[in-house]
Design a protein around this motif. Sequence first.
Motif, PDB file in Angstrom:
ATOM      1  N   LEU A  93     -63.791 -32.213  12.379  1.00 37.05           N
ATOM      2  CA  LEU A  93     -62.601 -32.441  11.562  1.00 37.05           C
ATOM      3  C   LEU A  93     -61.870 -31.130  11.298  1.00 37.05           C
ATOM      4  O   LEU A  93     -60.632 -31.085  11.295  1.00 37.05           O
ATOM      5  CB  LEU A  93     -62.987 -33.113  10.244  1.00 37.05           C
ATOM      6  N   THR A  94     -62.627 -30.053  11.072  1.00 34.55           N
ATOM      7  CA  THR A  94     -62.000 -28.748  10.870  1.00 34.55           C
ATOM      8  C   THR A  94     -61.354 -28.247  12.158  1.00 34.55           C
ATOM      9  O   THR A  94     -60.222 -27.758  12.156  1.00 34.55           O
ATOM     10  CB  THR A  94     -63.041 -27.726  10.378  1.00 34.55           C
ATOM     11  N   LEU A  95     -62.087 -28.364  13.274  1.00 36.30           N
ATOM     12  CA  LEU A  95     -61.557 -27.902  14.556  1.00 36.30           C
ATOM     13  C   LEU A  95     -60.318 -28.703  14.968  1.00 36.30           C
ATOM     14  O   LEU A  95     -59.407 -28.159  15.589  1.00 36.30           O
ATOM     15  CB  LEU A  95     -62.635 -28.021  15.634  1.00 36.30           C
ATOM     16  N   ARG A  96     -60.286 -29.971  14.609  1.00 36.89           N
ATOM     17  CA  ARG A  96     -59.122 -30.803  14.952  1.00 36.89           C
ATOM     18  C   ARG A  96     -57.855 -30.232  14.332  1.00 36.89           C
ATOM     19  O   ARG A  96     -56.783 -30.244  14.950  1.00 36.89           O
ATOM     20  CB  ARG A  96     -59.339 -32.234  14.473  1.00 36.89           C
ATOM     21  N   PRO A 152     -55.555 -26.195  19.653  1.00 35.86           N
ATOM     22  CA  PRO A 152     -54.228 -26.173  20.292  1.00 35.86           C
ATOM     23  C   PRO A 152     -53.848 -27.504  20.921  1.00 35.86           C
ATOM     24  O   PRO A 152     -52.732 -27.661  21.401  1.00 35.86           O
ATOM     25  CB  PRO A 152     -54.384 -25.077  21.354  1.00 35.86           C
ATOM     26  N   VAL A 153     -54.788 -28.448  20.952  1.00 31.81           N
ATOM     27  CA  VAL A 153     -54.503 -29.779  21.503  1.00 31.81           C
ATOM     28  C   VAL A 153     -54.795 -30.828  20.433  1.00 31.81           C
ATOM     29  O   VAL A 153     -55.610 -30.626  19.546  1.00 31.81           O
ATOM     30  CB  VAL A 153     -55.357 -30.067  22.765  1.00 31.81           C
ATOM     31  N   ALA A 154     -54.110 -31.960  20.534  1.00 29.83           N
ATOM     32  CA  ALA A 154     -54.283 -33.039  19.562  1.00 29.83           C
ATOM     33  C   ALA A 154     -55.335 -34.023  20.046  1.00 29.83           C
ATOM     34  O   ALA A 154     -55.336 -34.426  21.209  1.00 29.83           O
ATOM     35  CB  ALA A 154     -52.957 -33.754  19.346  1.00 29.83           C
ATOM     36  N   PHE A 155     -56.242 -34.384  19.149  1.00 26.90           N
ATOM     37  CA  PHE A 155     -57.227 -35.416  19.463  1.00 26.90           C
ATOM     38  C   PHE A 155     -57.594 -36.151  18.182  1.00 26.90           C
ATOM     39  O   PHE A 155     -57.432 -35.628  17.079  1.00 26.90           O
ATOM     40  CB  PHE A 155     -58.478 -34.825  20.135  1.00 26.90           C
ATOM     41  N   ASP A 156     -58.056 -37.381  18.338  1.00 25.12           N
ATOM     42  CA  ASP A 156     -58.432 -38.211  17.200  1.00 25.12           C
ATOM     43  C   ASP A 156     -59.949 -38.281  17.066  1.00 25.12           C
ATOM     44  O   ASP A 156     -60.682 -38.112  18.047  1.00 25.12           O
ATOM     45  CB  ASP A 156     -57.878 -39.627  17.352  1.00 25.12           C
ATOM     46  N   VAL A 171     -61.651 -40.746   6.763  1.00 25.61           N
ATOM     47  CA  VAL A 171     -61.865 -40.763   8.213  1.00 25.61           C
ATOM     48  C   VAL A 171     -61.972 -42.204   8.707  1.00 25.61           C
ATOM     49  O   VAL A 171     -62.702 -43.012   8.114  1.00 25.61           O
ATOM     50  CB  VAL A 171     -63.159 -40.009   8.574  1.00 25.61           C
ATOM     51  N   PRO A 172     -61.279 -42.560   9.786  1.00 29.76           N
ATOM     52  CA  PRO A 172     -61.470 -43.893  10.367  1.00 29.76           C
ATOM     53  C   PRO A 172     -62.939 -44.057  10.774  1.00 29.76           C
ATOM     54  O   PRO A 172     -63.521 -43.135  11.351  1.00 29.76           O
ATOM     55  CB  PRO A 172     -60.561 -43.879  11.600  1.00 29.76           C
ATOM     56  N   PHE A 173     -63.522 -45.206  10.479  1.00 29.79           N
ATOM     57  CA  PHE A 173     -64.929 -45.407  10.823  1.00 29.79           C
ATOM     58  C   PHE A 173     -65.222 -46.870  11.112  1.00 29.79           C
ATOM     59  O   PHE A 173     -64.445 -47.762  10.758  1.00 29.79           O
ATOM     60  CB  PHE A 173     -65.842 -44.893   9.712  1.00 29.79           C
ATOM     61  N   HIS A 174     -66.355 -47.071  11.754  1.00 29.23           N
ATOM     62  CA  HIS A 174     -66.810 -48.425  12.072  1.00 29.23           C
ATOM     63  C   HIS A 174     -68.324 -48.481  11.881  1.00 29.23           C
ATOM     64  O   HIS A 174     -69.044 -47.599  12.360  1.00 29.23           O
ATOM     65  CB  HIS A 174     -66.471 -48.785  13.518  1.00 29.23           C
ATOM     66  N   ILE A 201     -63.505 -31.693  25.086  1.00 28.05           N
ATOM     67  CA  ILE A 201     -62.419 -32.426  24.438  1.00 28.05           C
ATOM     68  C   ILE A 201     -61.086 -31.980  25.029  1.00 28.05           C
ATOM     69  O   ILE A 201     -60.831 -30.781  25.165  1.00 28.05           O
ATOM     70  CB  ILE A 201     -62.419 -32.195  22.913  1.00 28.05           C
ATOM     71  N   GLU A 202     -60.246 -32.961  25.351  1.00 33.73           N
ATOM     72  CA  GLU A 202     -58.945 -32.681  25.952  1.00 33.73           C
ATOM     73  C   GLU A 202     -57.844 -33.328  25.124  1.00 33.73           C
ATOM     74  O   GLU A 202     -58.113 -34.162  24.248  1.00 33.73           O
ATOM     75  CB  GLU A 202     -58.919 -33.204  27.390  1.00 33.73           C
ATOM     76  N   ALA A 203     -56.623 -32.959  25.419  1.00 28.86           N
ATOM     77  CA  ALA A 203     -55.476 -33.500  24.690  1.00 28.86           C
ATOM     78  C   ALA A 203     -55.444 -35.021  24.800  1.00 28.86           C
ATOM     79  O   ALA A 203     -55.602 -35.580  25.879  1.00 28.86           O
ATOM     80  CB  ALA A 203     -54.186 -32.901  25.242  1.00 28.86           C
ATOM     81  N   GLY A 204     -55.253 -35.677  23.662  1.00 31.92           N
ATOM     82  CA  GLY A 204     -55.149 -37.134  23.640  1.00 31.92           C
ATOM     83  C   GLY A 204     -56.473 -37.857  23.545  1.00 31.92           C
ATOM     84  O   GLY A 204     -56.492 -39.104  23.485  1.00 31.92           O
ATOM     85  N   ASP A 205     -57.585 -37.141  23.517  1.00 32.34           N
ATOM     86  CA  ASP A 205     -58.896 -37.792  23.428  1.00 32.34           C
ATOM     87  C   ASP A 205     -59.065 -38.514  22.093  1.00 32.34           C
ATOM     88  O   ASP A 205     -58.547 -38.081  21.051  1.00 32.34           O
ATOM     89  CB  ASP A 205     -60.031 -36.766  23.574  1.00 32.34           C
ATOM     90  N   ARG A 206     -59.808 -39.594  22.136  1.00 29.99           N
ATOM     91  CA  ARG A 206     -60.269 -40.276  20.927  1.00 29.99           C
ATOM     92  C   ARG A 206     -61.783 -40.097  20.920  1.00 29.99           C
ATOM     93  O   ARG A 206     -62.492 -40.731  21.718  1.00 29.99           O
ATOM     94  CB  ARG A 206     -59.878 -41.752  20.951  1.00 29.99           C
TER      95      ARG A 206
END
Length: 323
Positions: A64-67, A71-75, A102-105, A40-45
């Motif tokens: 969700l906890t790790l998010r 140190p980086v933001a991800f969705d 949580v957003p879901f589909h 996972i990298e910064a800006g990942d969805r």
Amino acid sequence: MSTVVIPATRRDEKLAYERNKLHKRLLRLAGQAIGDYGMIEAGDRVMVCLSGGKDSYALLDLLLTLRGRAPVAFDVVAVNLDQKQPGFPADVLPRYLESLGVPFHIENQDTYSIVTRVIPEGRTMCSLCSRLRRGILYRVADELGATKIALGHHRDDILETFFLNMFFGGKLKAMPPKLVSDDGRHIVVRPLAYVKEEDLAAWAEWREFPIIPCNLCGSQENLKRREIKQLMREWERRFPGRVENVFASLGRVAPSHLMDRERFDFAGLRATGEPVPDGDIAFDADDSLEAPRAPISAPARRSGTSEAVAPHTASGAARRPSS
């Protein structure tokens, strides 16, 4: 103001301590796997594939906890494929995900009818079901703008796949923690690669996830994977540490000491007169095999790996996985 609940008995205190210890271990191992393999990298969805089983519930819960700590933001977006199995409780996952905010589909595709029509009765449905599911999820990832697809496979899944390929397929191949999808357009990651199944089962029981059993393929008898699972359990009982060492070996491959000519140029080998660190020691005594030592539960870290989401010690180095 939050209310502090004081455990009423020593048993409650011990239970709370064990649960907290388990949670920390799960977060540490998931974070380390993410960092070791640059998942996972910064800006990942990150599209978390949620089946309704304990593993995918735990994956979503831990991510969700790790998010919130990374140190980086991800969705994160959760996706469930409703395969229209008879009796599938279609309301369980939406209700659970709505409670989390949580957003879901939910993707509705009747793959059940296709699989049961094509596969003869009594034969294993897993292979066709998996191919159909992958194709649908790849399309959904495109539609949702997901940059990573996260699956809930754990350490035991990886080992079982390794033994299945070796025993029944004649190849050394496991389940990678990170790979490019079949269509070449997506990155698939397995953040639970270092986590034991028994830990996930304990976590799911404590968290009381609304588990949905798979009655399509999960209940089929005589599956080869079940044979391997039973074998591993027997090893764990009779030879503690063997399974951990086999898992560690997946990250310590020496192509020059195997027999794959595509992975190593045996035909081009020439004597150079210089000592070779990994030369032929087949007939030498190996002290590491003679003396017992503590097993290692995950492949050793290689230099140059990303540590974007891994928890860190005070010195800035990611911790080694432990059982």
